[in-house]
Design a protein around this motif. Structure first.
Motif, PDB file in Angstrom:
ATOM      1  N   GLN A 141       0.839  -1.200   0.000  1.00 22.39           N
ATOM      2  CA  GLN A 141       0.000   0.000   0.000  1.00 22.39           C
ATOM      3  C   GLN A 141       0.877   1.255   0.000  1.00 22.39           C
ATOM      4  O   GLN A 141       0.544   2.248  -0.624  1.00 22.39           O
ATOM      5  CB  GLN A 141      -0.923  -0.006   1.210  1.00 22.39           C
ATOM      6  N   ALA A 142       2.006   1.200   0.662  1.00 23.19           N
ATOM      7  CA  ALA A 142       2.918   2.344   0.687  1.00 23.19           C
ATOM      8  C   ALA A 142       3.450   2.634  -0.712  1.00 23.19           C
ATOM      9  O   ALA A 142       3.537   3.792  -1.124  1.00 23.19           O
ATOM     10  CB  ALA A 142       4.066   2.093   1.653  1.00 23.19           C
ATOM     11  N   ALA A 143       3.778   1.583  -1.446  1.00 24.83           N
ATOM     12  CA  ALA A 143       4.269   1.768  -2.810  1.00 24.83           C
ATOM     13  C   ALA A 143       3.179   2.341  -3.701  1.00 24.83           C
ATOM     14  O   ALA A 143       3.427   3.252  -4.496  1.00 24.83           O
ATOM     15  CB  ALA A 143       4.776   0.443  -3.371  1.00 24.83           C
TER      16      ALA A 143
ATOM     17  N   ILE B 167       3.357   5.943  -5.667  1.00 19.43           N
ATOM     18  CA  ILE B 167       3.182   6.044  -7.119  1.00 19.43           C
ATOM     19  C   ILE B 167       2.014   6.953  -7.469  1.00 19.43           C
ATOM     20  O   ILE B 167       2.100   7.785  -8.376  1.00 19.43           O
ATOM     21  CB  ILE B 167       3.007   4.642  -7.735  1.00 19.43           C
ATOM     22  N   SER B 168       0.902   6.828  -6.740  1.00 21.67           N
ATOM     23  CA  SER B 168      -0.262   7.666  -7.046  1.00 21.67           C
ATOM     24  C   SER B 168      -0.029   9.127  -6.698  1.00 21.67           C
ATOM     25  O   SER B 168      -0.751  10.006  -7.170  1.00 21.67           O
ATOM     26  CB  SER B 168      -1.504   7.143  -6.324  1.00 21.67           C
ATOM     27  N   GLY B 169       0.984   9.412  -5.889  1.00 23.70           N
ATOM     28  CA  GLY B 169       1.296  10.791  -5.532  1.00 23.70           C
ATOM     29  C   GLY B 169       2.156  11.509  -6.557  1.00 23.70           C
ATOM     30  O   GLY B 169       2.397  12.706  -6.457  1.00 23.70           O
ATOM     31  N   ALA B 170       2.624  10.795  -7.574  1.00 22.74           N
ATOM     32  CA  ALA B 170       3.469  11.399  -8.599  1.00 22.74           C
ATOM     33  C   ALA B 170       2.660  12.410  -9.417  1.00 22.74           C
ATOM     34  O   ALA B 170       1.463  12.236  -9.634  1.00 22.74           O
ATOM     35  CB  ALA B 170       4.030  10.319  -9.519  1.00 22.74           C
TER      36      ALA B 170
ATOM     37  N   ASP C 143       2.518  12.992 -12.514  1.00 28.11           N
ATOM     38  CA  ASP C 143       1.989  12.480 -13.774  1.00 28.11           C
ATOM     39  C   ASP C 143       1.105  11.251 -13.583  1.00 28.11           C
ATOM     40  O   ASP C 143       0.842  10.518 -14.519  1.00 28.11           O
ATOM     41  CB  ASP C 143       3.118  12.167 -14.750  1.00 28.11           C
ATOM     42  N   SER C 144       0.608  11.049 -12.365  1.00 28.95           N
ATOM     43  CA  SER C 144      -0.175   9.857 -12.091  1.00 28.95           C
ATOM     44  C   SER C 144      -1.663  10.027 -12.363  1.00 28.95           C
ATOM     45  O   SER C 144      -2.415   9.072 -12.255  1.00 28.95           O
ATOM     46  CB  SER C 144       0.009   9.439 -10.633  1.00 28.95           C
ATOM     47  N   ASP C 145      -2.103  11.228 -12.723  1.00 32.51           N
ATOM     48  CA  ASP C 145      -3.519  11.439 -13.010  1.00 32.51           C
ATOM     49  C   ASP C 145      -3.947  10.576 -14.183  1.00 32.51           C
ATOM     50  O   ASP C 145      -3.238  10.478 -15.181  1.00 32.51           O
ATOM     51  CB  ASP C 145      -3.803  12.911 -13.348  1.00 32.51           C
ATOM     52  N   PRO C 146      -5.121   9.948 -14.077  1.00 32.15           N
ATOM     53  CA  PRO C 146      -5.583   9.143 -15.212  1.00 32.15           C
ATOM     54  C   PRO C 146      -5.850  10.037 -16.417  1.00 32.15           C
ATOM     55  O   PRO C 146      -6.319  11.161 -16.277  1.00 32.15           O
ATOM     56  CB  PRO C 146      -6.874   8.502 -14.703  1.00 32.15           C
ATOM     57  N   GLN C 147      -5.503   9.529 -17.578  1.00 32.51           N
ATOM     58  CA  GLN C 147      -5.690  10.297 -18.808  1.00 32.51           C
ATOM     59  C   GLN C 147      -7.172  10.383 -19.143  1.00 32.51           C
ATOM     60  O   GLN C 147      -7.860   9.383 -19.162  1.00 32.51           O
ATOM     61  CB  GLN C 147      -4.927   9.640 -19.965  1.00 32.51           C
TER      62      GLN C 147
END
Length: 81
Positions: free
Chosen positions: A12-14, A18-21, A23-27
């Motif tokens: 969950q930490a990983a 990753i979701s905090g990056a 460029d992680s917003d869904p296209q």
């Protein structure tokens, strides 16, 4: 045949990292045009003529009329007759 260890599943930490990056917003679909998105819309010729007539009467563009209609439908719902 060799025995291999199964790969560890992301924690969950990983996933959180990753979701905090940035460029992680869904296209989202559509081409970006300023603060709007360009989409493709298929419409019957008869309805398109009516939209164009209304746009001419109101002095608005076709896109403005379609945007207003969508906005009203989303904000106020659709009226069932």
């Amino acid at each position: 045949m060799t025995i291999t260890k199964p790969k560890a599943k992301p924690t969950q930490a990983a996933d959180s990292f990753i979701s905090g990056a940035p460029d992680s917003d869904p296209q989202t679909k559509g081409v970006r045009k300023g603060n709007k998105r360009q989409i493709s819309l298929t419409i019957t010729p008869a309805l398109l003529n009516r939209v164009d007539e209304l746009a001419g009467e109101l002095g608005q563009s076709r896109a403005a009329i379609i945007n207003m209609a969508i906005y009203r439908a989303v904000e106020h719902g659709l009226i069932k007759e």
